[in-house]
Scaffold this motif. Structure first.
Motif, PDB file in Angstrom:
ATOM      1  N   SER A   1       0.690  -1.237  -0.115  1.00 18.88           N
ATOM      2  CA  SER A   1      -0.023  -0.049  -0.010  1.00 18.88           C
ATOM      3  C   SER A   1       0.867   1.201  -0.266  1.00 18.88           C
ATOM      4  CB  SER A   1      -0.919  -0.059   1.294  1.00 18.88           C
ATOM      5  OG  SER A   1      -1.781  -0.946   0.997  1.00 18.88           O
ATOM      6  N   ILE A   2       1.963   1.198   0.856  1.00 21.22           N
ATOM      7  CA  ILE A   2       2.738   2.440   0.806  1.00 21.22           C
ATOM      8  C   ILE A   2       3.420   2.766  -0.436  1.00 21.22           C
ATOM      9  CG2 ILE A   2       4.756   3.391   1.917  1.00 21.22           C
ATOM     10  CD1 ILE A   2       4.165   1.847   4.512  1.00 21.22           C
ATOM     11  N   ARG A   3       3.936   1.595  -1.137  1.00 21.22           N
ATOM     12  CA  ARG A   3       4.576   1.711  -2.398  1.00 21.22           C
ATOM     13  C   ARG A   3       3.693   2.150  -3.390  1.00 21.22           C
ATOM     14  NH1 ARG A   3       7.872  -2.287  -2.043  1.00 21.22           N
ATOM     15  NH2 ARG A   3       6.141  -3.970  -2.420  1.00 21.22           N
ATOM     16  N   LEU A   4       2.482   1.669  -3.614  1.00 19.59           N
ATOM     17  CA  LEU A   4       1.373   2.017  -4.365  1.00 19.59           C
ATOM     18  C   LEU A   4       1.058   3.570  -4.233  1.00 19.59           C
ATOM     19  CD1 LEU A   4      -0.640   1.496  -6.572  1.00 19.59           C
ATOM     20  CD2 LEU A   4      -2.235   0.949  -4.696  1.00 19.59           C
ATOM     21  N   SER A   5       1.062   4.192  -3.032  1.00 21.35           N
ATOM     22  CA  SER A   5       0.676   5.505  -2.772  1.00 21.35           C
ATOM     23  C   SER A   5       1.861   6.209  -3.204  1.00 21.35           C
ATOM     24  CB  SER A   5       0.675   5.647  -1.286  1.00 21.35           C
ATOM     25  OG  SER A   5       0.220   7.022  -0.927  1.00 21.35           O
ATOM     26  N   ARG A   6       3.144   5.902  -2.671  1.00 23.81           N
ATOM     27  CA  ARG A   6       4.254   6.669  -3.207  1.00 23.81           C
ATOM     28  C   ARG A   6       4.441   6.622  -4.851  1.00 23.81           C
ATOM     29  NH1 ARG A   6       9.350   4.564   0.129  1.00 23.81           N
ATOM     30  NH2 ARG A   6       9.796   6.476   1.076  1.00 23.81           N
ATOM     31  N   ASN A   7       4.026   5.642  -5.487  1.00 19.99           N
ATOM     32  CA  ASN A   7       4.272   5.684  -6.912  1.00 19.99           C
ATOM     33  C   ASN A   7       3.016   6.670  -7.706  1.00 19.99           C
ATOM     34  OD1 ASN A   7       6.394   3.769  -7.062  1.00 19.99           O
ATOM     35  ND2 ASN A   7       5.226   2.053  -7.280  1.00 19.99           N
ATOM     36  N   LEU A   8       1.996   6.494  -7.047  1.00 22.20           N
ATOM     37  CA  LEU A   8       0.863   7.391  -7.569  1.00 22.20           C
ATOM     38  C   LEU A   8       1.239   8.884  -7.307  1.00 22.20           C
ATOM     39  CD1 LEU A   8      -1.891   7.726  -8.726  1.00 22.20           C
ATOM     40  CD2 LEU A   8      -2.955   7.391  -6.334  1.00 22.20           C
ATOM     41  N   GLN A   9       1.884   9.248  -6.268  1.00 20.07           N
ATOM     42  CA  GLN A   9       2.049  10.589  -5.999  1.00 20.07           C
ATOM     43  C   GLN A   9       3.257  10.947  -6.825  1.00 20.07           C
ATOM     44  OE1 GLN A   9       3.490  11.264  -1.845  1.00 20.07           O
ATOM     45  NE2 GLN A   9       3.900  13.721  -2.202  1.00 20.07           N
ATOM     46  N   LYS A  10       4.220  10.280  -7.085  1.00 16.30           N
ATOM     47  CA  LYS A  10       5.282  10.525  -8.078  1.00 16.30           C
ATOM     48  C   LYS A  10       4.605  10.679  -9.486  1.00 16.30           C
ATOM     49  CE  LYS A  10       9.674   8.687  -9.803  1.00 16.30           C
ATOM     50  NZ  LYS A  10      10.660   7.821  -9.834  1.00 16.30           N
ATOM     51  N   ILE A  11       3.677   9.968  -9.829  1.00 14.87           N
ATOM     52  CA  ILE A  11       3.156  10.185 -11.076  1.00 14.87           C
ATOM     53  C   ILE A  11       2.332  11.326 -11.156  1.00 14.87           C
ATOM     54  CG2 ILE A  11       1.194   9.113 -12.782  1.00 14.87           C
ATOM     55  CD1 ILE A  11       2.038   6.250 -11.758  1.00 14.87           C
ATOM     56  N   LEU A  12       1.607  11.656 -10.234  1.00 13.44           N
ATOM     57  CA  LEU A  12       0.736  13.014 -10.148  1.00 13.44           C
ATOM     58  C   LEU A  12       1.951  13.990 -10.303  1.00 13.44           C
ATOM     59  CD1 LEU A  12      -1.804  11.983  -7.760  1.00 13.44           C
ATOM     60  CD2 LEU A  12      -2.311  12.313  -9.893  1.00 13.44           C
ATOM     61  N   GLU A  13       2.845  14.035  -9.216  1.00 17.47           N
ATOM     62  CA  GLU A  13       3.878  15.275  -9.618  1.00 17.47           C
ATOM     63  C   GLU A  13       4.649  15.235 -10.822  1.00 17.47           C
ATOM     64  OE1 GLU A  13       6.271  14.293  -6.291  1.00 17.47           O
ATOM     65  OE2 GLU A  13       4.958  14.799  -4.694  1.00 17.47           O
ATOM     66  N   GLU A  14       4.988  14.101 -11.379  1.00 19.65           N
ATOM     67  CA  GLU A  14       5.648  14.345 -12.612  1.00 19.65           C
ATOM     68  C   GLU A  14       4.878  14.668 -13.814  1.00 19.65           C
ATOM     69  OE1 GLU A  14       7.442  10.500 -13.132  1.00 19.65           O
ATOM     70  OE2 GLU A  14       9.108  10.946 -11.778  1.00 19.65           O
ATOM     71  N   ASP A  15       3.493  14.407 -13.826  1.00 21.81           N
ATOM     72  CA  ASP A  15       2.582  14.294 -14.965  1.00 21.81           C
ATOM     73  C   ASP A  15       1.362  15.387 -14.712  1.00 21.81           C
ATOM     74  OD1 ASP A  15       3.823  12.694 -16.484  1.00 21.81           O
ATOM     75  OD2 ASP A  15       2.675  10.961 -15.676  1.00 21.81           O
ATOM     76  N   ASN A  16       1.905  16.644 -13.728  1.00 25.88           N
ATOM     77  CA  ASN A  16       0.961  17.490 -13.409  1.00 25.88           C
ATOM     78  C   ASN A  16       0.350  18.211 -14.598  1.00 25.88           C
ATOM     79  OD1 ASN A  16      -0.897  18.989 -11.828  1.00 25.88           O
ATOM     80  ND2 ASN A  16       0.819  20.668 -11.303  1.00 25.88           N
ATOM     81  N   ALA A  17       1.168  18.740 -15.624  1.00 21.93           N
ATOM     82  CA  ALA A  17       0.890  19.676 -16.598  1.00 21.93           C
ATOM     83  C   ALA A  17       0.021  18.556 -17.572  1.00 21.93           C
ATOM     84  CB  ALA A  17       2.242  19.759 -17.241  1.00 21.93           C
ATOM     85  N   LEU A  18       0.001  17.567 -17.817  1.00 17.45           N
ATOM     86  CA  LEU A  18      -0.459  16.451 -18.645  1.00 17.45           C
ATOM     87  C   LEU A  18      -1.834  16.308 -18.013  1.00 17.45           C
ATOM     88  CD1 LEU A  18      -0.855  14.772 -21.187  1.00 17.45           C
ATOM     89  CD2 LEU A  18       0.182  12.573 -19.514  1.00 17.45           C
ATOM     90  N   LEU A  19      -1.996  16.171 -16.888  1.00 16.20           N
ATOM     91  CA  LEU A  19      -3.233  15.969 -16.148  1.00 16.20           C
ATOM     92  C   LEU A  19      -4.322  17.151 -16.072  1.00 16.20           C
ATOM     93  CD1 LEU A  19      -2.059  13.980 -13.018  1.00 16.20           C
ATOM     94  CD2 LEU A  19      -3.389  13.018 -14.953  1.00 16.20           C
ATOM     95  N   GLN A  20      -3.612  18.396 -16.086  1.00 17.31           N
ATOM     96  CA  GLN A  20      -4.304  19.487 -16.209  1.00 17.31           C
ATOM     97  C   GLN A  20      -4.869  19.690 -17.823  1.00 17.31           C
ATOM     98  OE1 GLN A  20      -3.076  23.024 -14.693  1.00 17.31           O
ATOM     99  NE2 GLN A  20      -2.644  22.046 -12.477  1.00 17.31           N
ATOM    100  N   LYS A  21      -4.045  19.542 -18.709  1.00 15.51           N
ATOM    101  CA  LYS A  21      -4.643  19.507 -20.123  1.00 15.51           C
ATOM    102  C   LYS A  21      -5.829  18.591 -20.311  1.00 15.51           C
ATOM    103  CE  LYS A  21      -0.169  21.154 -22.217  1.00 15.51           C
ATOM    104  NZ  LYS A  21       0.766  20.736 -23.124  1.00 15.51           N
ATOM    105  N   LEU A  22      -5.644  17.354 -19.675  1.00 12.68           N
ATOM    106  CA  LEU A  22      -6.619  16.256 -19.827  1.00 12.68           C
ATOM    107  C   LEU A  22      -7.794  16.599 -19.212  1.00 12.68           C
ATOM    108  CD1 LEU A  22      -4.679  12.994 -19.154  1.00 12.68           C
ATOM    109  CD2 LEU A  22      -5.847  13.906 -21.452  1.00 12.68           C
ATOM    110  N   ALA A  23      -7.855  17.446 -18.231  1.00 14.47           N
ATOM    111  CA  ALA A  23      -8.992  18.019 -17.503  1.00 14.47           C
ATOM    112  C   ALA A  23      -9.710  19.071 -18.184  1.00 14.47           C
ATOM    113  CB  ALA A  23      -8.438  18.347 -16.081  1.00 14.47           C
ATOM    114  N   GLU A  24      -9.094  19.773 -18.858  1.00 15.22           N
ATOM    115  CA  GLU A  24      -9.906  20.793 -19.760  1.00 15.22           C
ATOM    116  C   GLU A  24     -10.793  20.342 -20.745  1.00 15.22           C
ATOM    117  OE1 GLU A  24      -6.578  23.404 -21.109  1.00 15.22           O
ATOM    118  OE2 GLU A  24      -6.175  23.898 -19.453  1.00 15.22           O
TER     119      GLU A  24
END
Length: 62
Positions: A39-62
């Motif tokens: 669970s901890i590893r999954l949470s860390r990996n998800l956080q890393k993805i969200l931090e690295e792909d923030n710009a992409l996620l914002q574009k997808l949200a538009e």
């Protein structure tokens, strides 16, 4: 880094943290104690993805 060295580093840093933050740290540590390693590893990996792909996620949200 060994567990003992990590604990010493944490103790050193805690000495400089304001008291209200110490309560938050304690709560966080107690929460993590109940999680599995997976669970901890999954949470860390998800956080890393969200931090690295923030710009992409914002574009997808538009």
């Amino acid at each position: 880094m060994s567990k003992e060295k990590i604990i010493k580093e944490i103790q050193k840093e805690i000495e400089e943290v304001p008291e209200p933050v110490l309560e938050d740290i304690l709560k966080l540590l107690k929460e993590y104690k109940n999680y599995s390693s997976d669970s901890i590893r999954l949470s860390r990996n998800l956080q890393k993805i969200l931090e690295e792909d923030n710009a992409l996620l914002q574009k997808l949200a538009e």
